[in-house]
Design an enzyme around this catalytic site. Sequence first.
Site, PDB file in Angstrom:
ATOM      1  N   THR A   1       0.847  -1.184   0.000  1.00 28.37           N
ATOM      2  CA  THR A   1       0.000   0.000   0.000  1.00 28.37           C
ATOM      3  C   THR A   1       0.884   1.236   0.000  1.00 28.37           C
ATOM      4  O   THR A   1       1.979   1.239   0.553  1.00 28.37           O
ATOM      5  CB  THR A   1      -1.012   0.021   1.179  1.00 28.37           C
ATOM      6  OG1 THR A   1      -2.001   1.011   0.924  1.00 28.37           O
ATOM      7  CG2 THR A   1      -0.354   0.266   2.515  1.00 28.37           C
TER       8      THR A   1
ATOM      9  N   CYS B   1      -2.660   7.420   8.206  1.00 28.66           N
ATOM     10  CA  CYS B   1      -3.232   6.081   8.106  1.00 28.66           C
ATOM     11  C   CYS B   1      -2.248   5.061   8.672  1.00 28.66           C
ATOM     12  O   CYS B   1      -1.057   5.324   8.772  1.00 28.66           O
ATOM     13  CB  CYS B   1      -3.524   5.728   6.656  1.00 28.66           C
ATOM     14  SG  CYS B   1      -4.748   6.789   5.857  1.00 28.66           S
TER      15      CYS B   1
ATOM     16  N   HIS C   1      -5.291  -1.096   5.211  1.00 27.33           N
ATOM     17  CA  HIS C   1      -4.881   0.319   5.184  1.00 27.33           C
ATOM     18  C   HIS C   1      -6.034   1.104   5.808  1.00 27.33           C
ATOM     19  O   HIS C   1      -7.002   1.431   5.145  1.00 27.33           O
ATOM     20  CB  HIS C   1      -4.648   0.748   3.733  1.00 27.33           C
ATOM     21  CG  HIS C   1      -4.208   2.175   3.569  1.00 27.33           C
ATOM     22  ND1 HIS C   1      -3.294   2.532   2.624  1.00 27.33           N
ATOM     23  CD2 HIS C   1      -4.558   3.332   4.191  1.00 27.33           C
ATOM     24  CE1 HIS C   1      -3.097   3.844   2.668  1.00 27.33           C
ATOM     25  NE2 HIS C   1      -3.871   4.342   3.621  1.00 27.33           N
TER      26      HIS C   1
END
Length: 164
Positions: A23, A29, A46
């Site tokens: 990701t 995040c 994620h």
Amino acid sequence: MSEIIKVGMADLKTCVSPNGVTTLGLGSCVGIAVRDPATKIGGLAHIMLPDSTAIKNGQQNIAKFADTGIVELVRQMEKLGAKRNRMVAKIAGGATMFTFQGNVSSTVGQVGLRNVEATKAKLKELAIPILAEDTGKNYGRTVVFYPETGDFHIRAVGKPETVI
């Protein structure tokens, strides 16, 4: 030949060795990499926000939140044959990307920290130990996770690649 599966923002994916998951753009995040070392089944979530219950709208993307995304990742891994009692995790992200008028303690400025705390709490609740982490600070990260070895590669602009 192995494949690297892309995980979007507010998304999660599972894979089986020798495949990996990646990701991009983990700022505030958090990327949660989970694996079962015996089956070499793994996955990556994620997550963007800590708590789905804070959102009033009933139409939620469960992968967006730590409290629901981690549970769903584990569920999907179990469906593939992983066992929760063998699962281990590594986490990255949760940076403080923005400060507002110097106020780092603002709720918006601390979303990365809250994401990390919520992630740790949910993994503890599920009895999944965290083996390593690269969290906090003030820069974004891109990660690649390989369930075969458990290697979690972390890249950040201007920094050497690390493997946890």
